[in-house]
Design an enzyme around this catalytic site. Structure first.
Site, PDB file in Angstrom:
ATOM      1  N   GLU A  11       0.834  -1.199   0.000  1.00  0.00           N
ATOM      2  CA  GLU A  11       0.000   0.000   0.000  1.00  0.00           C
ATOM      3  C   GLU A  11       0.867   1.246   0.000  1.00  0.00           C
ATOM      4  OE1 GLU A  11      -2.544   0.848   3.376  1.00  0.00           O
ATOM      5  OE2 GLU A  11      -4.021   1.757   2.070  1.00  0.00           O
ATOM      6  N   GLY A  55       3.224   1.975  10.602  1.00  0.00           N
ATOM      7  CA  GLY A  55       3.133   1.277  11.881  1.00  0.00           C
ATOM      8  C   GLY A  55       2.786  -0.186  11.670  1.00  0.00           C
ATOM      9  N   ALA A  56       1.753  -0.417  10.847  1.00  0.00           N
ATOM     10  CA  ALA A  56       1.293  -1.773  10.572  1.00  0.00           C
ATOM     11  C   ALA A  56       0.497  -1.745   9.273  1.00  0.00           C
ATOM     12  CB  ALA A  56       0.403  -2.274  11.711  1.00  0.00           C
ATOM     13  N   MET A  57       0.205  -2.932   8.738  1.00  0.00           N
ATOM     14  CA  MET A  57      -0.476  -2.995   7.439  1.00  0.00           C
ATOM     15  C   MET A  57      -1.465  -4.143   7.417  1.00  0.00           C
ATOM     16  SD  MET A  57      -0.914  -1.844   4.418  1.00  0.00           S
ATOM     17  CE  MET A  57      -2.098  -2.598   3.292  1.00  0.00           C
ATOM     18  N   ASN A 105      -2.757  -6.250   5.325  1.00  0.00           N
ATOM     19  CA  ASN A 105      -2.848  -7.263   4.268  1.00  0.00           C
ATOM     20  C   ASN A 105      -3.873  -8.321   4.682  1.00  0.00           C
ATOM     21  OD1 ASN A 105      -0.413  -6.116   3.021  1.00  0.00           O
ATOM     22  ND2 ASN A 105       0.558  -6.951   4.842  1.00  0.00           N
ATOM     23  N   HIS A 135      -7.180  -2.112  15.072  1.00  0.00           N
ATOM     24  CA  HIS A 135      -7.332  -1.275  13.863  1.00  0.00           C
ATOM     25  C   HIS A 135      -7.125  -2.132  12.606  1.00  0.00           C
ATOM     26  CE1 HIS A 135      -6.304   2.642  11.569  1.00  0.00           C
ATOM     27  NE2 HIS A 135      -5.923   1.687  10.740  1.00  0.00           N
ATOM     28  N   GLU A 136      -6.056  -2.923  12.598  1.00  0.00           N
ATOM     29  CA  GLU A 136      -5.775  -3.724  11.401  1.00  0.00           C
ATOM     30  C   GLU A 136      -6.840  -4.805  11.197  1.00  0.00           C
ATOM     31  OE1 GLU A 136      -3.709  -2.364   9.542  1.00  0.00           O
ATOM     32  OE2 GLU A 136      -2.760  -1.100  11.047  1.00  0.00           O
ATOM     33  N   HIS A 186      -9.806  -3.476   9.498  1.00  0.00           N
ATOM     34  CA  HIS A 186      -9.621  -3.353   8.045  1.00  0.00           C
ATOM     35  C   HIS A 186     -10.004  -4.627   7.291  1.00  0.00           C
ATOM     36  CE1 HIS A 186      -7.877   0.525   7.267  1.00  0.00           C
ATOM     37  NE2 HIS A 186      -6.843   0.357   8.046  1.00  0.00           N
TER      38      HIS A 186
END
Ligand SMILES: [Zn+2]
Length: 904
Positions: free
Chosen positions: A138, A297-299, A301, A332-333, A336
């Site tokens: 991203e 911070g984080a993703m 996927n 949060h992730e 998503h």
């Protein structure tokens, strides 16, 4: 190829041809640090065309493209436009509308340390070092790892095959179906080396891991990784599907003992989301991979979340703050997995749909379910709402939904991952949720999700869902909040038995032109009044015109407040005498004003003063009134605002700076002494945070008692590396103050913590501490260390943070950035970090001449990658300069009148 007339057309691929399915093979050579692959893409032809266009990033080498149509195969040399990362395949025969074709493209690239595309990270365990590789796509880096249609709307299914060395682990979005050994012939066949990319020279034993096929998904959430990983595992049973899915956290061996909590959070939040959305988690597994090198911070996927060690690792030595970070980022992730991954933004101008939702759902609503004692909803006011209004008060801010501009898609898209998309978006949603009631709001969200499963959405789709649930016209209510830049400041005045409320655009320089002040927002006034000692709030009262007169009996001497519970995305300017009355009411026992009201009052008073809508003395008087307030959030808001005052005043006469510190000591010192440094294991979270907040604030102002305590607590660390006297929640404060008030010995001790940190947060605390030294030689040592090659790219920002905050190093930092600008620009090419680094290195200045000098430096340089941050930093400098022009005398006079002048 012709050049499009409008350069923005470079952003989008033609829509004649869309992908249906990627069959993707990737070989990872972790010894040579290269990767090689082949991707067979099934296509749908929507309009008859002779061209197929897709993306391939810089650094990717392609072979010939094999086109298959109706059983006929042709090989075509692709035309590569490297600058726009676009590949064109020109065909002799047209592809007919409705036909099904496919292309096969071989490719290879380098596993580099860019933290984008398929990149390298490192591990260190029991004296050994090594590396592994993972992806970060991203927003626009999938194309760096494989040729693809790299736009969120061009969703396709993905079947991944990884070729990797025996003994290593391969991870993807989906579970592995099977792993088998593969020989050199098998590798050559899988990579289609006959198409012009020769077989890799990779001796040794190799495995092939085949993964299951994903649902339709966007390229930016595709992920894979290869390395020597350990993992922890639990499982989740869905009551919606009755299926059980495995949950795992992967790390390299040195970190696995700190990964339990990140795993636990997934177990805690998954049932909350399934219940709230009434949509099941759609994939057969959910992994998290913790990485030592990570840009953001984080993703999120899909099925394979990734993120930083400082975000995901937790143990007893990490502290409550660290625990909250792990919980909120993981949550949060996971949010998503629905917002973004199931229903995906149609284009990056709708980024907020992803991020605002994940922020509100993940960091507030789900955490409130799981950890009600953390008070996440109130904390939101200090963290996200405050950040949002700070950035959005700038002339250089942008609307939540922003038309992307510029020549390069990556530069334009990268820059909108900011506090507007995340924090303002979440604040606007929170306002709507409070207005409608959370149940109605979430019902609308669930309607929206179910209507757009595996599809792409725009803002209106969300409003339609919430309109259906609420019976209200949400689009009309919300459109200016989303489409217009900025937010209103309400000015209230008393007129007999009524108040007159007026809205104008807020700017942190206080000077909107009529053109800038044209927007009228629909503002929920949330008028709180007190009747028979009991507070009542009218949440239905709206201001949708410029001015409104609201009947209010005894308005001149009653206690009333707008923006009750600080639900709104706006500021309120009261007349000084009413602000005083509210201050007294806020400080009273059994106050009718809630915690959220008090936090909002403090933030409003200082922000309005900074921007010239009020005088700074009003904020100082309010703080004096609220001195001794025992809530951690009121103290956090006060500490932040007084720290900003001290920072802007950094070049004022020493006497005034000392007086500001004397005031800060008076506000926080007594509370620090009362609470002491003795944290208890069973302290409530609220007490723990109050204590760390007031200790930090008193110490930063130079409170002698607090500094003596710091010295005593630091002594065992100095003597024999024993940190047992320092609670994790004040670790950063203690290390920073020890370095600031110490010398080379203290600095060396912190360097030992940095080199052997018990947790990632210890390392982070050390990095911040180095920048606080007052010793010029040690400051130079810090700066040299940052650029020595020993500091990870992902960590530069922590050093910059304190070097910019420290008045002794502000100018050194800026001189360094100027001298090393080309080096920085090259090192952070394409990352999110560069714009943060530039912004932090300039934003603390407070003189017009500094703004001019910054402008002059960048005038002849390419600023396309950080143009927004640069403009925001310049606006900060100018806002601070004006604040000083207006209120330097006002502050000095107030401090003197209240006895805070230096007396010796
Ligand atoms: Zn996010």
């Amino acid at each position: 190829m012709s050049t499009p007339e409008n350069s923005s057309e470079w952003f989008r691929l033609p829509t004649d041809v869309r992908p249906r399915h990627y069959d993707l093979t990737i070989l990872s050579d972790l010894e040579a640090l290269t990767f090689q692959g082949a991707v067979a893409t099934e296509l749908e032809i929507f309009n008859t065309t002779r061209q197929i266009q897709f993306n391939a990033g810089k650094g990717l080498t392609l072979g010939s493209v094999r086109v298959s149509l109706d059983g006929k195969q042709t090989s075509v040399a692709p035309y590569i436009d490297a600058e726009h990362e676009r590949v064109t395949v020109q065909l002799d025969e047209p592809l007919q509308q409705g036909s099904h074709a496919s292309i096969l493209v071989p490719f290879r690239g380098v596993i580099d340390d860019s933290m984008m595309g398929y990149y390298k990270s490192t591990w260190e365990h029991e004296g050994k070092k090594g590396h592994y590789a993972l992806t970060q796509f991203e927003p626009t880096s999938a194309r760096r790892a494989f040729p693809c249609f790299d736009e969120p709307e061009l969703k396709a299914k993905v079947t991944l095959h990884m070729l990797h060395r025996d003994g290593s682990t391969a991870l993807g979005n989906m579970p592995a179906d099977q792993t088998s050994s593969i020989d050199a012939n098998g590798i050559a066949a899988a990579l289609h080396t006959d198409l012009g990319v020769p077989a890799p020279d990779a001796p040794g034993a190799w495995l092939r891991t085949d993964f299951g096929t994903t649902p339709k998904m966007s390229t930016y959430i595709i992920a894979w990784a290869n390395g020597h990983f350990c993992h922890l595992e639990s499982e989740y049973h869905s009551s919606l599907t009755n299926k059980t899915i495995p949950l795992r956290v992967y790390t390299t061996p040195e970190y696995i003992h700190q990964a339990h909590y990140a795993l636990q959070v997934k177990n805690l939040v998954l049932p909350v989301y399934e219940k709230l959305f009434d949509v099941a988690y759609p994939l057969p597994k959910l992994d998290t991979l913790v990485a030592s090198d990570f840009d953001a911070g984080a993703m999120e996927n899909w099925g394979l979340i990734t993120g930083r060690t400082s975000v995901y690792l937790y143990d007893d030595k990490t502290g409550l703050q660290g625990k909250k970070v792990t919980a909120s980022v993981q949550s949060h992730e996971v949010a998503h997995m629905w917002f973004g991954n199931i229903a995906t933004l149609a284009w990056w101008d709708n980024l907020w749909l992803n991020e605002a939702f994940a922020t509100l759902m993940g960091e507030v609503i789900s955490l409130d379910h799981v950890y009600p004692e953390w008070n996440s909803a109130s904390e939101f006011i200090v963290s996200h709402l405050g950040r949002a209004l700070e950035l959005d008060g700038k002339r250089s801010s942008h609307p939540i939904e922003i038309p992307l501009q510029g020549e390069n898609v990556e530069d334009a898209v990268n820059q909108v991952f900011d506090a507007i998309s995340y924090s303002k978006g979440a604040s606007v949603l929170r306002m709507l949720s409070r207005l409608l009631g959370e149940d109605v709001f979430l019902k609308g969200v669930s309607i929206y999700l179910k209507k757009h499963l595996y599809a792409n959405t725009v803002t209106k789709d969300l409003w339609d869902g919430i309109s259906e649930a609420s019976g209200k016209d949400i689009n009309a209510l919300m459109s200016n909040w989303i489409l217009k830049q900025g937010f209103p400041v309400l000015t209230v005045s008393v007129e007999g038995d009524a108040i007159r409320v007026r809205q104008n655009r807020f700017l942190d320089t206080g000077d909107p032109t009529p053109g800038e002040d044209a927007t009228l927002w629909q503002v929920p006034l949330a008028l709180k009044t007190v009747q028979n000692g009991k507070p009542q709030t009218d949440f239905a009262l709206m201001l949708d015109e410029r001015e409104k007169v609201v009947p209010l009996p005894r308005a001149a001497d009653a206690v009333w407040k707008l923006n009750a519970e600080t639900i709104g995305v706006y500021r309120v300017a009261y007349a000084p005498e009413h602000l005083q009355r509210l201050g007294k009411a806020a400080a009273a026992q059994n106050s009718p004003l809630s915690l959220e009201d008090r936090v909002g009052l403090v933030s409003d008073a200082f922000t309005l003063a900074q921007a010239g809508y009020a005088r700074t003395s009003g904020g100082l008087a309010l703080m004096q009134e609220l001195r001794g307030d025992k809530s951690s959030l009121v103290n956090q808001a006060a500490a932040l605002n007084l720290q900003q005052l001290g920072s802007a005043w950094w070049e004022q006469p020493e006497g005034v700076r000392d007086a500001i510190n004397a005031f800060r000591i008076d506000v926080f010192g007594p509370l620090a002494r009362e609470l002491t440094f003795d944290f208890g294991k069973d302290d409530a979270p609220e007490l723990r945070e109050l204590r760390s907040t007031v200790i930090g604030a008193a110490g930063a102002a130079g409170d002698p008692w607090t500094l003596a305590q710091v010295k005593e607590r630091f002594a065992p660390l100095l003597d024999h590396d024993d940190d047992s006297r320092i609670d994790p929640d004040i670790l950063r404060t203690v290390l920073s103050l020890a370095v600031r008030h110490g010398g080379a010995n203290e600095y060396d001790v912190v360097m030992r913590v940095y080199n052997k940190p018990p947790t990632p947060r210890h390392k982070l605390a050390a990095m911040v501490a180095f920048g606080y030294t007052q010793d010029r030689a040690l400051l130079q040592r810090t700066i040299d260390f940052v650029f020595s090659g020993k500091v990870k790219s992902q960590d530069f920002m922590y050093f910059f943070m304190s070097l910019a905050a420290n008045p002794s190093s502000r100018r050194m930092l800026w001189e360094t950035v100027k001298a090393r600008f080309d080096e920085l620009a090259a090192r952070f090419e394409g990352n999110f970090s560069l714009s943060n680094l530039i912004k932090s290195s300039i934003s603390s200045f407070s003189q017009e001449q500094d703004a001019k000098e910054v402008e002059a430096f960048f005038a002849a340089r390419n600023t396309a990658k950080f143009s927004m941050s640069l403009a925001q930093g310049l606006d900060s400098i100018r806002a601070q300069a004006r604040w000083l022009e207006r209120d330097a005398q006002n502050v000095a006079a107030w401090l003197k009148a209240h006895g805070y002048e230096r007396t010796e």
